[in-house]
Design an enzyme around this catalytic site. Structure first.
Site, PDB file in Angstrom:
ATOM      1  N   THR A   5       0.849  -1.267   0.016  1.00 24.52           N
ATOM      2  CA  THR A   5       0.104  -0.112   0.020  1.00 24.52           C
ATOM      3  C   THR A   5       0.764   1.123  -0.285  1.00 24.52           C
ATOM      4  O   THR A   5       0.508   2.330  -0.672  1.00 24.52           O
ATOM      5  CB  THR A   5      -0.998   0.075   1.058  1.00 24.52           C
ATOM      6  N   ARG A  48      -8.817  -6.042  -0.963  1.00 27.15           N
ATOM      7  CA  ARG A  48     -10.168  -6.219   0.100  1.00 27.15           C
ATOM      8  C   ARG A  48     -10.363  -5.084   0.835  1.00 27.15           C
ATOM      9  O   ARG A  48     -11.433  -5.095   1.519  1.00 27.15           O
ATOM     10  CB  ARG A  48      -9.535  -7.402   0.920  1.00 27.15           C
ATOM     11  N   VAL A  83       0.910 -10.216  -5.490  1.00 26.77           N
ATOM     12  CA  VAL A  83       1.279 -10.487  -6.697  1.00 26.77           C
ATOM     13  C   VAL A  83       1.945  -9.313  -7.574  1.00 26.77           C
ATOM     14  O   VAL A  83       1.823  -9.625  -8.689  1.00 26.77           O
ATOM     15  CB  VAL A  83      -0.261 -10.911  -7.365  1.00 26.77           C
ATOM     16  N   ASP A  84       2.483  -8.403  -7.052  1.00 24.65           N
ATOM     17  CA  ASP A  84       2.988  -7.097  -7.681  1.00 24.65           C
ATOM     18  C   ASP A  84       4.316  -7.209  -8.133  1.00 24.65           C
ATOM     19  O   ASP A  84       4.945  -6.361  -8.774  1.00 24.65           O
ATOM     20  CB  ASP A  84       2.617  -5.940  -6.648  1.00 24.65           C
ATOM     21  N   HIS A  97       0.378 -16.734  -3.861  1.00 26.77           N
ATOM     22  CA  HIS A  97      -0.768 -16.169  -4.541  1.00 26.77           C
ATOM     23  C   HIS A  97      -0.294 -16.047  -6.371  1.00 26.77           C
ATOM     24  O   HIS A  97      -1.174 -15.530  -6.824  1.00 26.77           O
ATOM     25  CB  HIS A  97      -1.415 -15.142  -4.044  1.00 26.77           C
ATOM     26  N   CYS A 151      -0.735 -20.338 -19.652  1.00 29.04           N
ATOM     27  CA  CYS A 151      -1.616 -21.233 -20.385  1.00 29.04           C
ATOM     28  C   CYS A 151      -2.162 -22.222 -19.376  1.00 29.04           C
ATOM     29  O   CYS A 151      -1.364 -22.909 -18.790  1.00 29.04           O
ATOM     30  CB  CYS A 151      -0.974 -21.969 -21.597  1.00 29.04           C
ATOM     31  N   CYS A 201      -1.028 -25.732 -21.396  1.00 33.35           N
ATOM     32  CA  CYS A 201       0.258 -26.460 -21.427  1.00 33.35           C
ATOM     33  C   CYS A 201       1.291 -25.921 -20.352  1.00 33.35           C
ATOM     34  O   CYS A 201       2.318 -26.117 -20.327  1.00 33.35           O
ATOM     35  CB  CYS A 201       1.117 -26.200 -22.840  1.00 33.35           C
ATOM     36  N   ASN A 252       2.792  -4.295  11.581  1.00 34.43           N
ATOM     37  CA  ASN A 252       1.717  -4.395  11.048  1.00 34.43           C
ATOM     38  C   ASN A 252       0.832  -3.233  11.363  1.00 34.43           C
ATOM     39  O   ASN A 252       0.996  -2.848  12.552  1.00 34.43           O
ATOM     40  CB  ASN A 252       0.835  -5.670  10.991  1.00 34.43           C
TER      41      ASN A 252
HETATM   42 ZN   LIG Z   1      -0.371 -23.772 -24.013  1.00 35.09          ZN
END
Ligand SMILES: [Zn+2]
Length: 270
Positions: free
Chosen positions: A41, A49, A118-119, A136, A144, A147, A234
């Site tokens: 953040t 969320r 995920v950044d 995550h 894909c 594959c 935190n």
């Molecule tokens: Zn593929």
């Protein structure tokens, strides 16, 4: 006198807290770090969320993994959401907290950084891919579903913007951003490795996670049960604060910056 709950104040981070956290983190031989939305953040990436976050603007129940596989309309909506989200992630810069963790790896004694994000900001800050577990997945790549081939997301997102609304791999399989969606199984290898690392840690440091989303929230438990000292940074209290040797309720960047200063750690600009 006890304050009524609605005016309960969160104790600020003190010099003593910083000293204790720095001694633990600095003395670690197998430091394992878990990071969550709170570390990013401060790089301008909103918590999905949180109020106004992604999951209040798009209904996650409409974007489950099963629906993605079954419905071209869901896939269109998913990639459309990416038009909104991807440029912000692609262009974000790591902050002091990411850089301190990269510096701790360079210094030695860091076993792993497990992230719920995920950044890709840890890697942008200089953390090595070998040190990372993205539990995550990553929003910066596309995979894909048939594959398994991976590619950078930019060109795929550009194909969507140019009007191609059901994106396929050369093999004909469905392309999907390489994040773990609602209803999608957690990546087994990464999850097993994360719990093994937590159990091997001598110090387990949480940065910017409220420790409410499983399985990541189970990692500090695994660490403590194996004898690790727990340090939490935190903004808000977490369910694990009572198990922690030090629970610091402050900004990720300022708090890790202060810890790094105590340790004489050189923080380089990414
Ligand atoms: Zn593929």
């Amino acid at each position: 006198m006890r304050l009524p709950p609605e005016t309960e104040v969160i104790a600020p981070v003190t010099d003593t807290d910083i000293d204790r956290a720095a001694a633990l983190v600095g003395g670690a031989r197998r430091l394992v770090v878990l990071t969550g939305a709170g570390i990013s953040t401060e790089s301008g990436i909103p918590d999905f969320r949180s109020p106004g976050g992604l999951w209040t603007r798009y209904d996650p129940r409409k974007l489950t993994f099963d629906r993605f596989c079954a419905s071209a309309e869901t896939r269109r909506l998913y990639w459309e959401m990416g038009n909104d989200l991807f440029p912000a992630l692609r262009d974000a810069h790591p902050n002091t907290a990411h850089r301190v963790l990269a510096a701790l790896e360079r210094r030695g004694g860091l076993l792993r950084i497990i992230t719920q994000n995920v950044d890709g900001l840890h890697q942008k800050a200089g953390s090595s891919p070998e040190a990372m577990i993205e539990i995550h997945g990553t929003a910066l790549e596309v995979g894909c579903l048939t594959c398994g081939a991976r590619q950078d997301r930019g060109p795929v997102q550009a194909r969507f913007a140019a009007g191609e609304h059901d994106l396929r791999c050369d093999c004909g399989g469905l392309l999907k951003p390489a994040t773990i969606s609602f209803g999608q199984a957690m990546p087994e290898r990464e999850t097993v490795q994360a719990f093994a690392d937590a159990a091997a840690a001598d110090v387990f440091l949480v940065v910017g996670s409220s420790l409410e989303v499983y399985p990541a929230a189970g990692l500090p438990r695994a660490a403590v049960e194996s004898g690790a000292a727990l340090v939490i940074v935190n903004r808000e209290p977490t369910p694990y604060d009572d198990d922690a040797e030090a629970a610091l309720h402050g900004s990720s960047g300022e708090t890790l910056g202060a810890i790094a200063a105590r340790l004489g750690l050189a923080i380089t600009d990414a």
